[in-house]
Design an enzyme around this catalytic site. Structure first.
Site, PDB file in Angstrom:
ATOM      1  N   ARG A  51       0.811  -1.226   0.000  1.00  0.00           N
ATOM      2  CA  ARG A  51       0.000   0.000   0.000  1.00  0.00           C
ATOM      3  C   ARG A  51       0.842   1.273   0.000  1.00  0.00           C
ATOM      4  O   ARG A  51       0.368   2.340  -0.362  1.00  0.00           O
ATOM      5  CB  ARG A  51      -0.905   0.018   1.239  1.00  0.00           C
ATOM      6  N   LYS A 148       3.579 -19.197   6.403  1.00  0.00           N
ATOM      7  CA  LYS A 148       2.955 -19.576   7.662  1.00  0.00           C
ATOM      8  C   LYS A 148       2.618 -18.307   8.441  1.00  0.00           C
ATOM      9  O   LYS A 148       3.268 -17.279   8.204  1.00  0.00           O
ATOM     10  CB  LYS A 148       3.865 -20.496   8.456  1.00  0.00           C
ATOM     11  N   HIS A 178       9.825 -23.164   5.265  1.00  0.00           N
ATOM     12  CA  HIS A 178      11.181 -22.990   4.732  1.00  0.00           C
ATOM     13  C   HIS A 178      12.147 -24.061   5.233  1.00  0.00           C
ATOM     14  O   HIS A 178      13.194 -24.267   4.630  1.00  0.00           O
ATOM     15  CB  HIS A 178      11.709 -21.577   4.996  1.00  0.00           C
ATOM     16  N   LYS A 182      15.688 -26.491   3.135  1.00  0.00           N
ATOM     17  CA  LYS A 182      17.087 -26.569   3.567  1.00  0.00           C
ATOM     18  C   LYS A 182      17.787 -27.730   2.865  1.00  0.00           C
ATOM     19  O   LYS A 182      17.216 -28.798   2.707  1.00  0.00           O
ATOM     20  CB  LYS A 182      17.160 -26.745   5.087  1.00  0.00           C
ATOM     21  N   GLU A 216      16.359 -21.802  20.048  1.00  0.00           N
ATOM     22  CA  GLU A 216      16.700 -20.434  19.659  1.00  0.00           C
ATOM     23  C   GLU A 216      17.232 -19.687  20.872  1.00  0.00           C
ATOM     24  O   GLU A 216      16.839 -19.981  22.007  1.00  0.00           O
ATOM     25  CB  GLU A 216      15.463 -19.714  19.128  1.00  0.00           C
ATOM     26  N   ASP A 235       3.546 -22.309  16.782  1.00  0.00           N
ATOM     27  CA  ASP A 235       4.548 -21.567  16.017  1.00  0.00           C
ATOM     28  C   ASP A 235       5.615 -22.478  15.415  1.00  0.00           C
ATOM     29  O   ASP A 235       6.146 -22.180  14.349  1.00  0.00           O
ATOM     30  CB  ASP A 235       5.211 -20.522  16.939  1.00  0.00           C
ATOM     31  N   HIS A 240       7.146 -26.745  11.498  1.00  0.00           N
ATOM     32  CA  HIS A 240       8.538 -27.131  11.223  1.00  0.00           C
ATOM     33  C   HIS A 240       8.911 -28.503  11.796  1.00  0.00           C
ATOM     34  O   HIS A 240       9.442 -29.357  11.100  1.00  0.00           O
ATOM     35  CB  HIS A 240       9.515 -26.092  11.787  1.00  0.00           C
ATOM     36  N   LYS A 331      12.566 -20.864  23.086  1.00  0.00           N
ATOM     37  CA  LYS A 331      13.194 -19.547  22.947  1.00  0.00           C
ATOM     38  C   LYS A 331      14.135 -19.328  24.127  1.00  0.00           C
ATOM     39  O   LYS A 331      13.948 -19.909  25.195  1.00  0.00           O
ATOM     40  CB  LYS A 331      12.130 -18.449  23.007  1.00  0.00           C
TER      41      LYS A 331
HETATM   42  N1  NAP Z   1       9.567 -11.971   8.531  1.00  0.00           N
HETATM   43  C1  NAP Z   1       9.833 -13.261   8.590  1.00  0.00           C
HETATM   44  O1  NAP Z   1      10.970 -13.680   8.796  1.00  0.00           O
HETATM   45  C2  NAP Z   1       8.733 -14.273   8.393  1.00  0.00           C
HETATM   46  C3  NAP Z   1       9.041 -15.637   8.550  1.00  0.00           C
HETATM   47  C4  NAP Z   1       8.038 -16.588   8.344  1.00  0.00           C
HETATM   48  C5  NAP Z   1       6.772 -16.174   7.990  1.00  0.00           C
HETATM   49  N2  NAP Z   1       6.484 -14.848   7.863  1.00  0.00           N
HETATM   50  C6  NAP Z   1       5.130 -14.458   7.452  1.00  0.00           C
HETATM   51  O2  NAP Z   1       5.221 -13.711   6.241  1.00  0.00           O
HETATM   52  C7  NAP Z   1       4.227 -12.715   6.205  1.00  0.00           C
HETATM   53  C8  NAP Z   1       4.874 -11.342   6.018  1.00  0.00           C
HETATM   54  O3  NAP Z   1       5.711 -11.101   7.125  1.00  0.00           O
HETATM   55  P1  NAP Z   1       6.640  -9.820   7.247  1.00  0.00           P
HETATM   56  O4  NAP Z   1       7.491 -10.058   8.436  1.00  0.00           O
HETATM   57  O5  NAP Z   1       7.296  -9.488   5.959  1.00  0.00           O
HETATM   58  O6  NAP Z   1       5.554  -8.686   7.609  1.00  0.00           O
HETATM   59  P2  NAP Z   1       5.745  -7.110   7.575  1.00  0.00           P
HETATM   60  O7  NAP Z   1       7.181  -6.728   7.683  1.00  0.00           O
HETATM   61  O8  NAP Z   1       4.765  -6.562   8.536  1.00  0.00           O
HETATM   62  O9  NAP Z   1       5.292  -6.717   6.097  1.00  0.00           O
HETATM   63  C9  NAP Z   1       3.960  -6.788   5.671  1.00  0.00           C
HETATM   64  C10 NAP Z   1       3.887  -6.345   4.221  1.00  0.00           C
HETATM   65  O10 NAP Z   1       2.533  -6.429   3.810  1.00  0.00           O
HETATM   66  C11 NAP Z   1       2.121  -5.172   3.264  1.00  0.00           C
HETATM   67  N3  NAP Z   1       0.701  -5.015   3.536  1.00  0.00           N
HETATM   68  C12 NAP Z   1       0.102  -4.953   4.760  1.00  0.00           C
HETATM   69  N4  NAP Z   1      -1.236  -4.801   4.603  1.00  0.00           N
HETATM   70  C13 NAP Z   1      -1.470  -4.778   3.273  1.00  0.00           C
HETATM   71  C14 NAP Z   1      -2.641  -4.644   2.485  1.00  0.00           C
HETATM   72  N5  NAP Z   1      -3.852  -4.482   3.034  1.00  0.00           N
HETATM   73  N6  NAP Z   1      -2.524  -4.691   1.157  1.00  0.00           N
HETATM   74  C15 NAP Z   1      -1.313  -4.832   0.572  1.00  0.00           C
HETATM   75  N7  NAP Z   1      -0.173  -4.972   1.262  1.00  0.00           N
HETATM   76  C16 NAP Z   1      -0.250  -4.937   2.590  1.00  0.00           C
HETATM   77  C17 NAP Z   1       3.010  -4.162   3.985  1.00  0.00           C
HETATM   78  O11 NAP Z   1       3.153  -2.957   3.279  1.00  0.00           O
HETATM   79  P3  NAP Z   1       2.115  -1.727   3.439  1.00  0.00           P
HETATM   80  O12 NAP Z   1       1.838  -1.566   4.892  1.00  0.00           O
HETATM   81  O13 NAP Z   1       2.814  -0.573   2.800  1.00  0.00           O
HETATM   82  O14 NAP Z   1       0.892  -2.125   2.673  1.00  0.00           O
HETATM   83  C18 NAP Z   1       4.328  -4.910   3.984  1.00  0.00           C
HETATM   84  O15 NAP Z   1       4.937  -4.824   2.714  1.00  0.00           O
HETATM   85  C19 NAP Z   1       3.436 -12.875   7.504  1.00  0.00           C
HETATM   86  O16 NAP Z   1       2.356 -13.739   7.280  1.00  0.00           O
HETATM   87  C20 NAP Z   1       4.427 -13.557   8.443  1.00  0.00           C
HETATM   88  O17 NAP Z   1       3.774 -14.303   9.438  1.00  0.00           O
HETATM   89  C21 NAP Z   1       7.441 -13.889   8.057  1.00  0.00           C
END
Ligand code: NAP
Length: 484
Positions: A51, A148, A178, A182, A216, A235, A240, A331
């Site tokens: 967004r 996830k 993920h 691995k 962790e 989680d 995993h 953790k």
């Molecule tokens: N980070 C990790 O290491 C990790 C690991 C495993 C799984 N995950 C999963 O991956 C997903 C993303 O995680 P993240 O850590 O990258 O989250 P994040 O840093 O909060 O990023 C969320 C992204 O979604 C966008 N977004 C939010 N609401 C939106 C909407 N209504 N329309 C379009 N875009 C939208 C945000 O940008 P805007 O706010 O500008 O729209 C941002 O680009 C989650 O489900 C999380 O559980 C993450």
């Protein structure tokens, strides 16, 4: 040792959540590495979608920073980064709104592989799937990639699966775990099914028990609110650890194809016995010095969510009857480490003098921090002085075997994204697998709630609660040390 790289077909990959943490830490750096390896074709396109107000150049700047931060310095090649960034663009869209979707339909090419990565919170999955369908953006061969958590319990996973199934066929849905990407996890299948050595011993007649550990050092600070609604069971274990358990325990599939492998994994989950109360230990880390306790991190003084879980699990089938699987994750533990240890039984009869401290054969599969395998065998202690025995490790660590190239072991995400483009679902979870895992997990969690179960406190930097040690000790076994 040069790795063979087979370029994938041209593709358009739309990353919803393209500005988020996951996209910047894993997806973009992973794609860049595949670009450098010449696996990603130059005419592939990556469209970051979110967004936020950004233009293409702003997005490329973000991506450049991510590459410089998360890709090994030896791969920072200015020309290659510049060429890679040319493949990137940004598209502003709200998953929950109706504006812009028709434009996206015009942008995404129809004559290349189409992939849509849902790198956003799960509450947006259904909305994205619906709009990709409604605005005819996704063609019949398009793939969607989901992160996830996949549901919070069986009911929510079913709702999500049903919602996606309205718009996409199961063959188009790629649920990422993920851990499955691995190198070592796939090597586990190679070791089991490409060698004659292990499979004849791979059963309860020869294997005493199996330990799966994912520990962790970090706490839940920063994401305490989210984690507190989840806990270690949801989680880590439901996804995993369950996936690792499946790969270790499954029967040899008839073929190495997605459904043959996933059918066998599903059978393992379905064969899991309910877990008696005494076979589970839950823990919560205490404060240490200036470091907060779990309940402080979670900002919930009454929290009964576990930051640690150890359990003894039985698979009720012919192969594994009598061999327990011990799972443990937590953790703020002593070290960051993920490993699977297959502990074999003693030989049926020993011709040697009994000796203190001797251990059985063990196959240890290291997933983190360094990938590789060790095989513990007993040999004669070198030199004169009689027949004394000693244990040695046959080290199969990739760092040793691959030398400098070990740094180039493909990261799980980049491998999995390339699999999406190739259309290979072997390393992705099928909907029925996810549901079966929740079906096993839900009653355990419900039991904790019904009994008002409180996690046991444990010291940060330790190996977890004392009771978890007893889970093993009471049966004359012991956990492997949690050290790096
Ligand atoms: N980070 C990790 O290491 C990790 C690991 C495993 C799984 N995950 C999963 O991956 C997903 C993303 O995680 P993240 O850590 O990258 O989250 P994040 O840093 O909060 O990023 C969320 C992204 O979604 C966008 N977004 C939010 N609401 C939106 C909407 N209504 N329309 C379009 N875009 C939208 C945000 O940008 P805007 O706010 O500008 O729209 C941002 O680009 C989650 O489900 C999380 O559980 C993450």
């Amino acid at each position: 040792m040069a790795t063979r790289v087979i370029p994938v077909d041209p593709f358009d990959l739309v990353i919803f959540g393209g500005t988020g943490d996951l996209a910047m830490r894993k997806i973009i750096p992973g794609l860049y590495r595949r670009f450098v390896a010449e696996q990603m074709p130059k005419d592939a396109r990556i469209i970051g979608a979110a967004r936020g107000e950004l233009d293409d150049d702003g997005y490329r700047d973000f991506a450049r920073e991510a590459i410089e931060k998360y890709v090994h310095a030896k791969n920072h090649d200015k020309d290659k980064i510049r060429d890679f960034l040319k493949c990137l663009s940004y598209f502003r869209i709200d998953a929950l709104g109706e504006d812009g979707w028709k434009d996206l339909a015009r942008i995404v090419r129809k004559d290349v592989v189409q992939a849509f990565y849902f790198s956003v919170g799960p509450r947006l999955f259904g909305a994205l799937a619906k709009r990709l369908h409604k605005y005819k953006i996704a063609g019949p061969n398009a793939r969607i990639v989901l992160e996830k958590p996949f549901g919070h319990d069986l009911e929510s996973a079913k709702v999500l699966n049903a919602e996606l199934a309205e718009y996409f066929d199961e063959t188009q849905i790629y649920r990422i775990d993920h851990y499955l990407g691995k190198e070592t996890v796939q090597n586990l299948m190679a070791v089991r099914f490409a060698n004659i050595l292990f499979e004849p011993l791979w059963n309860s007649q020869y294997i005493d028990h199996i330990q799966i550990t994912v520990s962790e050092t970090v706490g839940v600070g920063g994401r305490g609110g989210y984690y507190d609604k989840s806990g270690a069971m949801r989680d880590m274990v439901q996804n995993h650890l369950m996936q690792l358990l499946c790969l270790i325990a499954m029967e040899p599939p008839a073929h190495f194809d997605p459904d043959s492998v996933r059918d066998e994994k599903l059978k393992v989950i379905r064969a899991l016995d309910p877990v008696p109360v005494d076979d589970i230990v839950r823990g919560q880390y205490r404060a240490e010095g200036d470091d907060p306790s779990y309940v402080e991190d979670a900002e919930n003084p009454d929290s009964r969510t576990e930051s640690y879980l150890a359990m003894k699990v039985h698979i009720a089938n012919w192969r594994w009857n009598g061999t327990p699987f011990y799972l443990r994750t937590g953790k703020r533990l002593r070290a960051r480490k993920s490993e699977i240890a297959v502990v074999f039984k003693e030989p049926p009869h020993s011709i040697f003098e009994p000796q203190e401290g001797r251990r059985c054969n063990e196959l240890i599969i290291h997933l983190q921090p360094n990938e590789g395998m060790d095989l513990r065998v007993t040999i004669k202690e070198p030199g004169p002085g009689g027949m004394r025995l000693m244990d040695v490790l046959l080290d199969m660590s990739f760092a040793e075997a691959l030398g400098e190239d070990a740094e180039d072991i493909t990261d799980a995400y980049e491998r999995l994204i390339m699999d999406v483009i190739r259309g290979n679902q072997t390393l992705f979870m099928r909907g029925d697998e996810v549901e079966a895992a929740w079906r096993w997990v839900d009653p355990i969690i419900q039991g904790w709630i019904d009994r008002g179960d409180k996690p046991k406190p444990y010291d940060a930097g330790s190996s977890g609660p004392e009771d978890a040690l007893m889970l093993m000790h009471r049966e004359g076994r012991r956990w492997r040390e949690i050290t790096e």
